[in-house]
Write a protein that holds these residues in place. Sequence first.
Motif, PDB file in Angstrom:
ATOM      1  N   ALA A 221       0.820  -1.207   0.000  1.00  0.00           N
ATOM      2  CA  ALA A 221       0.000   0.000   0.000  1.00  0.00           C
ATOM      3  C   ALA A 221       0.856   1.260   0.000  1.00  0.00           C
ATOM      4  O   ALA A 221       0.498   2.273  -0.622  1.00  0.00           O
ATOM      5  N   ARG A 222       1.982   1.198   0.679  1.00  0.00           N
ATOM      6  CA  ARG A 222       2.834   2.385   0.771  1.00  0.00           C
ATOM      7  C   ARG A 222       3.385   2.796  -0.589  1.00  0.00           C
ATOM      8  O   ARG A 222       3.684   3.975  -0.817  1.00  0.00           O
ATOM      9  N   ARG A 223       3.504   1.834  -1.486  1.00  0.00           N
ATOM     10  CA  ARG A 223       3.967   2.168  -2.839  1.00  0.00           C
ATOM     11  C   ARG A 223       2.961   3.060  -3.562  1.00  0.00           C
ATOM     12  O   ARG A 223       3.325   3.785  -4.495  1.00  0.00           O
ATOM     13  N   ASP A 224       1.711   3.004  -3.149  1.00  0.00           N
ATOM     14  CA  ASP A 224       0.663   3.802  -3.778  1.00  0.00           C
ATOM     15  C   ASP A 224       0.287   5.021  -2.947  1.00  0.00           C
ATOM     16  O   ASP A 224      -0.740   5.653  -3.184  1.00  0.00           O
ATOM     17  N   SER A 225       1.120   5.359  -1.954  1.00  0.00           N
ATOM     18  CA  SER A 225       0.780   6.467  -1.059  1.00  0.00           C
ATOM     19  C   SER A 225       0.824   7.804  -1.799  1.00  0.00           C
ATOM     20  O   SER A 225       1.531   7.969  -2.793  1.00  0.00           O
ATOM     21  N   ASN A 226       0.050   8.748  -1.270  1.00  0.00           N
ATOM     22  CA  ASN A 226       0.020  10.104  -1.804  1.00  0.00           C
ATOM     23  C   ASN A 226       0.860  10.967  -0.866  1.00  0.00           C
ATOM     24  O   ASN A 226       0.389  11.409   0.180  1.00  0.00           O
ATOM     25  N   ARG A 227       2.122  11.184  -1.208  1.00  0.00           N
ATOM     26  CA  ARG A 227       3.040  11.857  -0.301  1.00  0.00           C
ATOM     27  C   ARG A 227       2.616  13.289  -0.003  1.00  0.00           C
ATOM     28  O   ARG A 227       2.748  13.762   1.123  1.00  0.00           O
ATOM     29  N   TYR A 375      -1.260   4.719   3.517  1.00  0.00           N
ATOM     30  CA  TYR A 375      -1.523   3.301   3.277  1.00  0.00           C
ATOM     31  C   TYR A 375      -2.934   3.136   2.709  1.00  0.00           C
ATOM     32  O   TYR A 375      -3.845   2.684   3.401  1.00  0.00           O
ATOM     33  N   PRO A 376      -3.161   3.550   1.457  1.00  0.00           N
ATOM     34  CA  PRO A 376      -4.512   3.448   0.885  1.00  0.00           C
ATOM     35  C   PRO A 376      -4.993   1.999   0.834  1.00  0.00           C
ATOM     36  O   PRO A 376      -4.203   1.075   0.607  1.00  0.00           O
TER      37      PRO A 376
END
Length: 384
Positions: A221-227, A375-376
């Motif tokens: 999920a963290r790979r798809d996070s919106n920083r 973490y979406p």
Amino acid sequence: MAQTPRKLFEEVGDTPKQTAAPGQIDAKNRGARGAIRIWLMVIFALVASMIVVGGLTRLTDSGLSITEWNPVMGAVPPMNDADWAVEFEKYQAIPEYQLQNQGMTLTEFKFIFWWEWGHRQLGRVIGLVWAVGFFGFWAASKIPTGWTKRLFLLGVLGGLQGAIGWWMVHSGLNETAQEIGRTDVASYRLATHLGLAFVILGFTAWYVFLLGRPESALMQARRDSNRKLFGMSTGLMHFGFLQIVLGALVAGIDAGRAFPTWPLMGDSFFPPDPFLIEPLWRNFFEDAGLVQFIHRMSGYLLLIFGFVVWNRGRKSSNGKTRTAFHAVMAMLLIQMVLGIMTALYSAQLHVAITHQIGAIVMWVLILRARYLSQYPLPQSIRGN
């Protein structure tokens, strides 16, 4: 020995890496994630209840009814008339009784005593629940890898909270309180006490969120996070915490009852004579008009910044993340209305405590939105 030809885009110095099989990360040491999560949920509920009970203790002016800090024997309340007489005599020696509650009956004293005793007792229960859970999971080797220090931190913060609680109460009993005739605890100590309670609540909620999914799912999920959204929600979290602490300063000197008008403070935008106390810095903690004014202005700014963050969050490609930020925006609006009602009704008990409960809900919703921005949750191709 023949060398394997390099791939076209392979960097010089790269070495083949072993790929973990699905579930291998979690299989290393999953521990009792589900059981620990339930345990933390219990702690969360207890801490939230503690904040509410603490607010009621403050609103009923019960916090100074127990004049000693006895972590062990203090769990036993007065058992007979002689014990009650001793406790009442101790209370009669402090400024709160002499300047504010002169002539209070023993029956009236028992009412405020039970509030403070219940508040301290609930703190002992929280400590016991943490100790039994932590040392039980630790002894059974059920704590997941990397979680021992996190869970131990909650215990350290809880112990610190107990010490700060007495530091706060002592400010209404010490020589300074006697000299200046202060009938309540120091507002900045109350703010410290409440602030740490929200820190503990925040850590507990965050850990509950993290334990809701396996480590492998969190990494994915963290790979798809919106920083960008995560950074903005982190700023909103800090701003929300500041507003909660400012609210504690208001409660500490009953500033919420000083100006029962809105949007003006009395007949003007700015409170009258805000800097009469010497030295100057004390006005920011002890002048009721100035403290309430700062809390109001900070609330407006928090709402504006919350709108900016919500405007970013509603554009998220993840439907559940969008919903989380919708909830934050709705709660910010509700909390502002509750704050206005608290001022208009001069911080009557039922309105003021509802405003404090609103702060808890707002705090958790901000943390939830922040978590989902980093973490979406998985969603279908349709974005649901």
